[in-house]
Design a protein around this motif. Structure first.
Motif, PDB file in Angstrom:
ATOM      1  N   ARG A   1      -1.958   7.051  -1.442  1.00  0.00           N
ATOM      2  CA  ARG A   1      -1.848   7.722  -2.741  1.00  0.00           C
ATOM      3  C   ARG A   1      -2.300   9.173  -2.666  1.00  0.00           C
ATOM      4  NH1 ARG A   1      -6.417   6.022  -6.686  1.00  0.00           N
ATOM      5  NH2 ARG A   1      -7.477   7.455  -5.240  1.00  0.00           N
ATOM      6  N   ASP A   2      -3.462   9.401  -2.062  1.00  0.00           N
ATOM      7  CA  ASP A   2      -4.030  10.746  -2.077  1.00  0.00           C
ATOM      8  C   ASP A   2      -3.347  11.680  -1.095  1.00  0.00           C
ATOM      9  OD1 ASP A   2      -5.689   9.954  -4.086  1.00  0.00           O
ATOM     10  OD2 ASP A   2      -7.451   9.683  -2.836  1.00  0.00           O
TER      11      ASP A   2
ATOM     12  N   CYS B   1       0.815  -1.217   0.000  1.00  0.00           N
ATOM     13  CA  CYS B   1       0.000   0.000   0.000  1.00  0.00           C
ATOM     14  C   CYS B   1       0.849   1.268   0.000  1.00  0.00           C
ATOM     15  CB  CYS B   1      -0.923   0.019   1.218  1.00  0.00           C
ATOM     16  SG  CYS B   1      -2.223  -1.230   1.185  1.00  0.00           S
TER      17      CYS B   1
ATOM     18  N   GLU C   1      -7.295  -1.869  -0.094  1.00  0.00           N
ATOM     19  CA  GLU C   1      -7.695  -0.903  -1.110  1.00  0.00           C
ATOM     20  C   GLU C   1      -7.872   0.482  -0.506  1.00  0.00           C
ATOM     21  OE1 GLU C   1      -8.424   0.858  -4.653  1.00  0.00           O
ATOM     22  OE2 GLU C   1      -7.578  -1.115  -4.241  1.00  0.00           O
TER      23      GLU C   1
ATOM     24  N   ARG D   1      -4.401   1.894   0.311  1.00  0.00           N
ATOM     25  CA  ARG D   1      -3.708   2.344  -0.905  1.00  0.00           C
ATOM     26  C   ARG D   1      -4.212   3.723  -1.341  1.00  0.00           C
ATOM     27  NH1 ARG D   1      -3.376  -3.200  -2.355  1.00  0.00           N
ATOM     28  NH2 ARG D   1      -5.517  -3.218  -3.119  1.00  0.00           N
ATOM     29  N   ARG D   2      -5.532   3.907  -1.294  1.00  0.00           N
ATOM     30  CA  ARG D   2      -6.096   5.192  -1.694  1.00  0.00           C
ATOM     31  C   ARG D   2      -5.667   6.299  -0.742  1.00  0.00           C
ATOM     32  NH1 ARG D   2     -12.371   3.558  -3.235  1.00  0.00           N
ATOM     33  NH2 ARG D   2     -11.872   2.295  -5.075  1.00  0.00           N
TER      34      ARG D   2
END
Length: 342
Positions: A260-261, A44, A253, A256-257
């Motif tokens: 990333r953000d 992640c 998931e 990871r978001r």
């Protein structure tokens, strides 16, 4: 300048956020599950994984240790036996730390008592976490601070006087405070994210972060904009596994978001200097406006307001020059529809 160093990672206002996947007890007492969680956390993109260490017999009163604990999340008939089933010994933590080291992840844990802290120090953790429940436990804070390692201290369920007291107890400046609401999960109206700014103001040399118990990822983004730079978020592989923390934890998931953000937000903050970007030139040329002649103009004519039209695309003189052009003498003839040259 506020900054914190964990291993070779520098954390400050001008760095990427430092993101900790809080595994806690979500490994269900299974070393292989713990390793799976560490692998997925690495995938992640987090910077660190964090577990917990307790010396249960010393930590709890006999009455609390032996209290019945019969519910769907129990790993034992009493609370003490439940906690023992979820506890890794120092050797298991050493194994997990070496596993995380091989994946280039920082591995540390929350120390809930003196012996647990000593065990973690013995396996070479790069940092320590102090839980919200120990913000008033000055003897433990002093004990851990004496090691000289970085410390991350959560501030849930306390008053500002408790945070000042904890800061005064520190033997070194290499620590961070995490804004935290010690309920699971937090409701939006409980988050009080402006506390990030309060902590930054009150501790101008200290990195501030968020221990995020909200059942989602949006609060961390807002906290970053307010100045948080360390983020701790509970992590699981399956919301249906037995245990109280799984339901409020992020699955891969979601993690990871979030990672990333948060990193995108850091890039998107920019430097606060307004300038036209190359990527804007095409759209602005198309959408922008310029001054155009509304009729044929002869050399020497005086410009009137009716002689000027504002049209797209952006061409010729900008519209803000219209008032200055009115009353001036045109220097050369121009055709209707031509852009005004100023």
């Amino acid at each position: 300048m506020r900054e914190l160093h964990i291993g070779n990672r520098r954390i400050s206002d001008d760095t990427e956020p430092y993101i900790v996947a809080e595994i806690g007890s979500n490994h269900c007492g299974d070393i292989e599950k713990a390793k799976q969680l560490i692998i997925e956390a690495r995938n992640c993109g987090v910077d660190a994984v964090k577990l917990q260490k307790r010396s249960n017999k010393e930590l709890y009163t006999d009455e609390f240790y032996n209290a019945p604990y019969a519910n769907i999340n129990s790993y034992g008939p009493t609370y003490g036996l439940h906690r023992e089933a979820l506890e890794f010994d120092a050797g298991e933590h050493r194994d997990l730390k070496q596993f995380a080291d091989g994946l280039k992840l920082a591995y540390f844990a929350t120390a809930f008592d003196f012996r647990a802290a000593d065990d973690l120090m013995g396996i070479g953790v790069p940092a320590f976490k102090i839980a919200s429940g120990d913000i008033k436990n000055i003897p433990l804070i002093k004990h851990v601070s004496a090691y000289g390692l970085p410390m991350i201290i959560s501030t849930g369920g306390c008053e500002m006087t408790d945070i000042y007291r904890a800061a005064e107890a520190m033997d070194h400046p290499n620590y961070a405070f995490l804004h935290c609401i010690a309920s699971y999960p937090n409701q939006p109206h409980e988050m009080n994210l402006l506390m990030v700014q309060t902590l930054r103001r009150e501790f101008p040399d200290t990195v501030i972060g968020l221990s995020d118990h909200y059942n989602g990822i949006c609060m961390s983004f807002a906290a970053y904009v307010l100045g948080a730079r360390i983020f701790e978020k509970h992590f699981t592989l399956n919301h249906t596994w037995k245990g109280t923390d799984h339901a409020l934890s992020l699955q891969p998931e979601g993690m990871r978001r979030m990672v990333r953000d948060l990193r995108r937000i850091m890039i998107g903050m920019g430097d606060g200097v307004k300038r036209m970007l190359d990527s804007e030139r095409g759209p602005i040329s198309k959408m922008g406006k310029g001054l155009y002649w509304s009729r044929d103009m002869a050399e020497g004519e005086i410009v009137h307001a009716a002689d000027l039209a504002i049209k797209s695309p952006e061409n010729g003189a900008p519209p803000y020059l219209a008032e200055k052009l009115i009353g001036m003498e045109i220097l050369s003839a121009a055709k209707k529809g031509e852009g005004v040259v100023a």
